[in-house]
Structure formats: C-alpha cells, structure tokens
Design an enzyme around this catalytic site. Structure first.
Site, PDB file in Angstrom:
ATOM      1  N   CYS A   1       0.762  -0.946   0.138  1.00 46.91           N
ATOM      2  CA  CYS A   1      -0.140   0.115  -0.254  1.00 46.91           C
ATOM      3  C   CYS A   1       1.269   1.512  -0.054  1.00 46.91           C
ATOM      4  CB  CYS A   1      -0.922  -0.020   1.112  1.00 46.91           C
ATOM      5  SG  CYS A   1      -2.368  -1.456   1.424  1.00 46.91           S
TER       6      CYS A   1
ATOM      7  N   HIS B   1      -3.150   6.712   2.608  1.00 51.80           N
ATOM      8  CA  HIS B   1      -3.168   5.527   2.148  1.00 51.80           C
ATOM      9  C   HIS B   1      -5.635   5.762   2.441  1.00 51.80           C
ATOM     10  CE1 HIS B   1      -4.155   1.215   0.832  1.00 51.80           C
ATOM     11  NE2 HIS B   1      -3.553   0.469   2.820  1.00 51.80           N
TER      12      HIS B   1
ATOM     13  N   ASN C   1      -9.826  -0.711   0.213  1.00 50.48           N
ATOM     14  CA  ASN C   1      -9.113  -0.301   0.620  1.00 50.48           C
ATOM     15  C   ASN C   1      -8.560  -0.962  -1.149  1.00 50.48           C
ATOM     16  OD1 ASN C   1      -6.334  -1.095   0.299  1.00 50.48           O
ATOM     17  ND2 ASN C   1      -6.018  -1.268   2.148  1.00 50.48           N
TER      18      ASN C   1
HETATM   19  C1  COA Z   1     -10.145  -5.207  11.059  1.00 51.33           C
HETATM   20  C2  COA Z   1     -10.382  -4.355  11.184  1.00 51.33           C
HETATM   21  C3  COA Z   1     -11.170  -4.026  10.747  1.00 51.33           C
HETATM   22  C4  COA Z   1     -11.382  -4.938  12.752  1.00 51.33           C
HETATM   23  O1  COA Z   1     -11.760  -3.641  13.839  1.00 51.33           O
HETATM   24  P1  COA Z   1     -11.282  -4.306  14.740  1.00 51.33           P
HETATM   25  O2  COA Z   1     -12.441  -2.989  16.165  1.00 51.33           O
HETATM   26  O3  COA Z   1     -10.105  -4.444  15.295  1.00 51.33           O
HETATM   27  O4  COA Z   1     -12.505  -5.714  15.351  1.00 51.33           O
HETATM   28  P2  COA Z   1     -11.050  -6.501  16.237  1.00 51.33           P
HETATM   29  O5  COA Z   1     -10.539  -7.966  15.115  1.00 51.33           O
HETATM   30  O6  COA Z   1     -11.427  -6.596  17.420  1.00 51.33           O
HETATM   31  O7  COA Z   1     -12.567  -7.629  16.128  1.00 51.33           O
HETATM   32  C5  COA Z   1     -13.957  -7.429  16.732  1.00 51.33           C
HETATM   33  C6  COA Z   1     -15.085  -8.007  17.013  1.00 51.33           C
HETATM   34  O8  COA Z   1     -16.190  -7.792  15.989  1.00 51.33           O
HETATM   35  C7  COA Z   1     -15.677  -9.643  15.263  1.00 51.33           C
HETATM   36  N1  COA Z   1     -15.559  -9.722  13.506  1.00 51.33           N
HETATM   37  C8  COA Z   1     -14.973  -9.315  12.505  1.00 51.33           C
HETATM   38  N2  COA Z   1     -14.459  -9.408  10.950  1.00 51.33           N
HETATM   39  C9  COA Z   1     -15.601  -8.680  11.566  1.00 51.33           C
HETATM   40  C10 COA Z   1     -17.272  -8.358  10.242  1.00 51.33           C
HETATM   41  N3  COA Z   1     -16.517  -8.118   9.254  1.00 51.33           N
HETATM   42  N4  COA Z   1     -18.552  -8.354  10.771  1.00 51.33           N
HETATM   43  C11 COA Z   1     -18.963  -8.591  12.087  1.00 51.33           C
HETATM   44  N5  COA Z   1     -18.218  -9.117  12.996  1.00 51.33           N
HETATM   45  C12 COA Z   1     -16.720  -9.059  12.552  1.00 51.33           C
HETATM   46  C13 COA Z   1     -14.949  -9.941  15.832  1.00 51.33           C
HETATM   47  O9  COA Z   1     -15.007 -11.514  15.866  1.00 51.33           O
HETATM   48  C14 COA Z   1     -14.291  -9.315  16.994  1.00 51.33           C
HETATM   49  O10 COA Z   1     -15.543 -10.732  17.446  1.00 51.33           O
HETATM   50  P3  COA Z   1     -15.193 -10.865  19.570  1.00 51.33           P
HETATM   51  O11 COA Z   1     -14.953  -9.281  19.844  1.00 51.33           O
HETATM   52  O12 COA Z   1     -16.799 -11.193  19.627  1.00 51.33           O
HETATM   53  O13 COA Z   1     -14.289 -11.540  19.478  1.00 51.33           O
HETATM   54  C15 COA Z   1      -9.378  -3.575  12.047  1.00 51.33           C
HETATM   55  O14 COA Z   1      -8.364  -4.234  13.218  1.00 51.33           O
HETATM   56  C16 COA Z   1      -8.591  -2.677  11.027  1.00 51.33           C
HETATM   57  O15 COA Z   1      -9.112  -2.258   9.524  1.00 51.33           O
HETATM   58  N6  COA Z   1      -7.102  -3.069  11.119  1.00 51.33           N
HETATM   59  C17 COA Z   1      -6.726  -2.427   9.912  1.00 51.33           C
HETATM   60  C18 COA Z   1      -6.083  -3.167   8.894  1.00 51.33           C
HETATM   61  C19 COA Z   1      -6.002  -2.801   7.630  1.00 51.33           C
HETATM   62  O16 COA Z   1      -5.793  -1.441   7.068  1.00 51.33           O
HETATM   63  N7  COA Z   1      -4.843  -4.088   6.608  1.00 51.33           N
HETATM   64  C20 COA Z   1      -4.642  -2.716   6.035  1.00 51.33           C
HETATM   65  C21 COA Z   1      -3.886  -2.953   5.456  1.00 51.33           C
HETATM   66  S1  COA Z   1      -3.270  -1.759   4.901  1.00 51.33           S
END
Ligand code: COA
Length: 338
Positions: free
Chosen positions: A116, A253, A283
């Site tokens: 990215c 980004h 993304n």
């Molecule tokens: C992926 C992302 C959106 C997840 O959000 P988050 O707030 O960190 O969520 P978590 O991973 O802590 O999960 C929280 C809960 O939501 C759930 N969950 C995860 N994905 C889900 C989805 N698509 N829909 C519903 N629930 C979801 C998880 O299982 C978790 O449940 P639990 O509390 O019962 O275990 C976030 O971490 C993110 O955007 N990170 C950066 C990733 C990125 O940009 N990558 C590319 C790099 S360039």
C-alpha cells in the site's frame, strides 16, 4: 545546462464496473452493513472480472489519462507499476502495459512491490530518475486487483479490499517541480502482520490448503499505522518549510476511515482537508492514493496550485509520504462526469 525538474503533468484512473456492496458481503460471511460502516467507513468496492487483470486496469487508467491530456505516450521512457497483485510474477505488469499501450520498445519497464506504500515509492523513484536527467517522461501506476487474493470466507479481511488503478505522468521540465519533500520508513519486524500466504510458506516447507490469500492481524496494523504515519507527516513537514496549515489536502492511504481519523487527530490536519477513496472503492492497496487524487479533481475539491501531502502505509511494514505542489499541465482537460 539547467537542471531538470520533475513535474506531475497528467492523471488518469479506472475502477471495474462490478460493485460489491456490504449487503452482498452479508450473503458471503457473517457480517452486516452497520458493522462494516462503523468499523471501516467502506460502503462498497469494485471487483474485476475473472479475466480482468492488473495490467488491464492500468491500460484503462492510461486511456483515461490520454483522453484528458491529448499528448502521445509513445515516447515515455520509463514505466513504473506499483502493485502486489501482478498478472504474473513475471513478465512484469509494466512490460504487458508497454505492449498493450503501444509504447516505444526503447522504454524501461519495472514493477515495484511495496504494497500500500507502493505508489508513493514509485513516484519518489520517478522523481529521482527525472531530476537526475536519467529519464524524461515516466508513467507511474498504482494498481491492484486485491479481490484476486482475498479469501471471501474470512470476514476480517474480505470486507476491506477492492480493485482499481491510477496513473500519473511525471515529465522533465525546467520551470517548477511538483516534489517538495519526502519521508519513508520500514519496520520489517512487522512483516507477519500483513502478508500473502502461499509462496513463502511453500519455500519454508509448509503445505497449506488455502494459499494465495492476504492474511493480516488487523489490530496490529491499525496500531502501527496510527503511531507511525503522524510521525512521518511531521518529519516531511520538518524537511520542508511548511506547516500543517500550509497543506491544502492530506491524502493518507485509504485503508480504513477508523485509521484515518486518529491519524488526522494526531497530525492536526482536520478530516475536512483529507481526501480518501475508501467509501466507494474500499482498500485498493497501491491504487488508493491516485484514486483519491482523481476523485478530488472530479469532485472539484483538488485544484492546480494546491499543496498536498500523500502518505502510504502497509505491508512490510512500510510507510512513505510526499509533499507535492499540484500543478498539472495547462492542456489537461477536466474529466467527464462518471
Ligand atoms: C480489520 C478491522 C476492521 C477489524 O476491526 P476491529 O475493531 O479491530 O475488530 P476486532 O478484530 O477487534 O474484532 C472485534 C469483533 O468483531 C468481530 N468481527 C471481525 N470482523 C467482523 C465482520 N466483518 N463483521 C462482523 N464482526 C466482525 C470479531 O470476530 C470480534 O468479535 P469478538 O469480540 O466476539 O471476538 C481493523 O482491525 C482494521 O481495519 N485494521 C487495519 C487493517 C488494514 O487496514 N489492513 C490493510 C493494511 S494496508
């Protein structure tokens, strides 16, 4: 002899027609529109056809550039394609694009892999090539077909990614440069937080049934970006004579709105002066920054004379940013409304 200056003279972009909304994803995995909007700000993404590859997206983006800047690309002397989803490992996407666009066979072609951060890295390389006098006319693409490496059974990643391509032309001139300051950084120790599984596992003797997909620890990437990008922004401004008040548009980004918001808070650049492409495109990895630039133009926000700060971050873990003076060639037409 006057020294060459590198100027971004033209831009083009392309996204595939096929839309995948949050409601479509509800049918594939256990998720819902409300959760995705709240956690990411993403409403829908564009998905390439099975036989539509990164080179096809690049060619369409270049055709868009040519419609708006009525000059031949035949004499381009370097093509750089920032991508981590090439049609093949080799030949390069850049070589395929040379053929499809009918660019002179004396051109150099390079794919550049920095995930990215790739578009910013490629622009930085183009600037160096042109300012040093080694090249005169460079096409710089940021393009990815993330849908082809997305596991649509993994709800933590499939909600994020989409496909798209953007391109700018960097030309040599004597009057003004577009490039004001640059900063980069790498934390290779965080490589395992976001990577493509398959090839490396095979090299390490690990057999996986589910290969060739993006794997990530979203929380770690989130934390790392929110810490490192504001520091990078500060470093760029320190290298220039400008402050955050002098930045007309900030283009981080488009990973996730929930990453962009704290980055803005920490840098002191308000969200209102930020451009992003994630709401309708998700993304798109190396494509998010050129797509955001072009979206800003299409929406009448980004204008010639604006000072913009672009900042890429992602797998590696890598980050890189550029402060730019945005001044396209006066012959460039505004894009047709889409
Ligand atoms: C992926 C992302 C959106 C997840 O959000 P988050 O707030 O960190 O969520 P978590 O991973 O802590 O999960 C929280 C809960 O939501 C759930 N969950 C995860 N994905 C889900 C989805 N698509 N829909 C519903 N629930 C979801 C998880 O299982 C978790 O449940 P639990 O509390 O019962 O275990 C976030 O971490 C993110 O955007 N990170 C950066 C990733 C990125 O940009 N990558 C590319 C790099 S360039």
């Amino acid at each position: 002899m006057e020294q060459s200056k590198a100027r971004i003279t033209a831009i083009g972009s392309y996204v595939p027609d096929k839309r995948m909304t949050n409601f479509d994803l509800e049918k594939l995995v256990d998720t819902n529109d409300e959760w995705i909007m709240q956690r990411t700000g993403i409403r829908e993404r564009r998905i390439s056809e099975p036989d539509q590859y990164t080179s096809d997206l690049c060619v369409s983006a270049a055709q868009d550039l040519m419609r708006r800047y009525d000059k031949s690309l035949y004499d381009v002397d370097l093509i750089l394609v920032a991508t981590t989803t090439p049609d093949f490992i080799f030949p390069s996407v850049a070589a395929i694009v040379q053929d499809k666009l009918g660019i002179s066979s004396s051109v150099g072609v390079i794919d550049l892999s920095a995930a990215c951060s790739g578009f910013v890295y490629a622009l930085h390389v183009a600037q160096g090539m042109v300012a040093s006098g080694l090249h005169r006319k460079v096409l710089v693409f940021g393009a990815d077909t993330m849908s082809k490496i997305t596991d649509y059974t993994d709800r933590t990643t499939c909600i994020l990614f989409g496909d798209g391509a953007g391109v700018v032309l960097v030309e040599s001139e004597t009057e003004e440069t577009s490039f004001l300051a640059y900063h980069q950084g790498t934390d290779g120790i965080g490589g395992a937080h976001v990577y493509l599984n398959g090839i490396a596992d095979k090299l390490n003797g690990v057999e996986l049934s589910n290969t060739g997909n993006i794997v990530q620890n979203g929380r770690e990437v989130f934390r790392w970006a929110v810490r490192n990008v504001p520091e990078g922004v500060k470093a760029i401004l320190e290298k220039s004579s400008f402050t955050t008040n002098d930045v007309d548009w900030f283009i981080p980004h488009s990973a996730n709105l929930r990453i962009i918001e704290p980055i803005c808070e920490r840098t002191g650049i308000p969200l209102e002066r930020t451009l992003y492409s994630l709401e309708n495109f998700g993304n798109t990895s190396a494509a998010t920054i050129p797509l955001s630039l072009d979206l800003g133009i299409r929406e009448g926000k980004l204008n010639d004379g604006d000072r913009i700060l672009i900042y890429g971050f992602g797998a590696g873990l890598t980050h890189a940013g550029l402060l730019l003076n945005w001044n396209l060639h006066p012959q460039v037409q505004l894009p047709e409304a889409k």
